[in-house]
Design an enzyme around this catalytic site. Sequence first.
Site, short mmCIF file in Angstrom:
data_model
loop_
_atom_site.label_atom_id
_atom_site.label_comp_id
_atom_site.label_asym_id
_atom_site.label_seq_id
_atom_site.Cartn_x
_atom_site.Cartn_y
_atom_site.Cartn_z
N GLU A 38 -5.85 -1.57 9.09
CA GLU A 38 -4.32 -1.19 9.31
C GLU A 38 -4.30 -0.79 10.69
O GLU A 38 -3.37 -1.31 11.51
CB GLU A 38 -3.73 -0.30 8.39
CG GLU A 38 -2.34 0.11 8.43
CD GLU A 38 -1.72 1.29 7.56
OE1 GLU A 38 -0.57 1.36 7.78
OE2 GLU A 38 -2.53 1.35 6.84
N THR A 82 1.80 7.49 1.81
CA THR A 82 2.40 8.30 2.47
C THR A 82 3.59 9.04 1.46
O THR A 82 4.23 7.95 0.69
CB THR A 82 3.31 8.02 3.64
OG1 THR A 82 2.43 7.03 4.39
CG2 THR A 82 3.74 9.04 4.43
N ILE A 98 0.77 -1.09 0.01
CA ILE A 98 -0.06 -0.18 -0.05
C ILE A 98 0.81 1.29 -0.10
O ILE A 98 1.71 1.45 0.76
CB ILE A 98 -0.84 -0.15 1.31
CG1 ILE A 98 -1.89 1.28 0.97
CG2 ILE A 98 -0.28 0.00 2.50
CD1 ILE A 98 -3.12 0.96 0.14
N THR A 152 6.14 0.19 3.41
CA THR A 152 6.47 -0.96 3.91
C THR A 152 6.37 -2.21 2.92
O THR A 152 5.24 -2.17 2.31
CB THR A 152 5.68 -1.37 5.14
OG1 THR A 152 5.57 -0.47 6.06
CG2 THR A 152 6.24 -2.77 6.02
#
Length: 443
Positions: free
Chosen positions: A279, A162, A159, A196
């Site tokens: 999340e 950010t 995902i 990540t």
Amino acid sequence: MSSTAYVPFSEPGYITGLPSPYYQETHLRWQKACREFVGKHLIEKGLEWDTAEDVPPHVFETFAKNSMLLPSLPAPLPVEWLKKLGIHDILGTVKVEEWDYIHTMIYTDEMARSGLAGPGGSLTTGMAFGVPPIIKFGSAQLQERFLPDLLTGRKRTCIAITEPEAGSDVANITTTATKTPDGKHYIVNGTKKWITNGIWSEYSSMAVRTGGPGPSGLSMLVVPLKGNPGVSMRRLKVGGQITAGTTFIELDDVKVPVENLIGEEGMGMKYIMTNFNHERLNIAIGATRQARVALGAAVEYVIKREAFGKPLIEQPVVRHRLAKAGILLESQWAWVEQFVYQLTKLSKETADIELGGLTAMVKAQSGIVLNECAQTAQLLFGGNGYTKSGQGELVERISREVPGIRIPGGSEDVMLDLGVRQLVKNFKNKTKALERAQGSSKL
């Protein structure tokens, strides 16, 4: 009651034999099977791999082969797709159609039992947060193209929300996706940071700007990453969770088919916010187990360690520190259990409204509790808790992971503010709905 003597605070009450209204036989069977598998294939060498800053590729392959990445998805599981792929149960213990969020909670708790978020996160983060937008909002053709490889672990995703400048301010994302004159492709330009699993991912469920400023201009695309023209990626060294593959991604005129749009243009903010709920809850569950590992280790240590002629546990100040941290820990776990139980009883639509703000708060509180338990453990371990080897090695490592809970998934202060704002918004909406139409008669 259990015949095993557990170190205080080291396990949730239902595992030590205390009665609980939440866990049915299927959950207890799953916990045993999950602990055996995860213990053998992850926990046993988790600290060693984290020290080496790398989890070997064969670990991901083992988890994928045994369908042990799938439990990181939101419940209920995508049953129709899993059965189409020949997946009917998890570890021969739970049928995919019987899976609920309590099974998910148990899995997330067990995956964090090393006390470290990195090793487990290196395996599951892409599946847990990158795949759900495709399942929930993707068209049939998008799902047909990507889900078979992603659900089986043949390909990996992440995902990517950010950005270096936006941080928790999702509405100000600047990565652009502009359609070509023939309308067949998006051209994506921008940067993503702190992603990540990115370094290992063939694809990403990415937030992009297809319209004007603000939340209404956001959309989500499946963007090809690894080996794709215009994409460059490098691993970032962060303070903790180094094994999770935190990545900086640069996108320079990356060509993406318009068919890779997830859902509709301009709906990205809604998709992102919905995805954040899962999340944040996962972070809360894992962080609470990390706090448990730290505090359990501290209790075990002060029972054995002697100072001033007697075991540390004989010192009232030590017991006082343990009590304060233990109260926070067990209160947090009780909230997590209650929260997850509520998810099993509410529709997805209702849960997103009623529990959305609370999800932000339970996530924020998990970081606060982890911080308290990690600090308590480090202080009680003394010099050993500040040393990167020996008796206090794990406690020292956990203390470095605290910011990795308090910042990602929405930083703590933002979460606390969001939680209250959402609760007030719900209250105002319900109050308005209860108001009589102007001019109606009174009873």
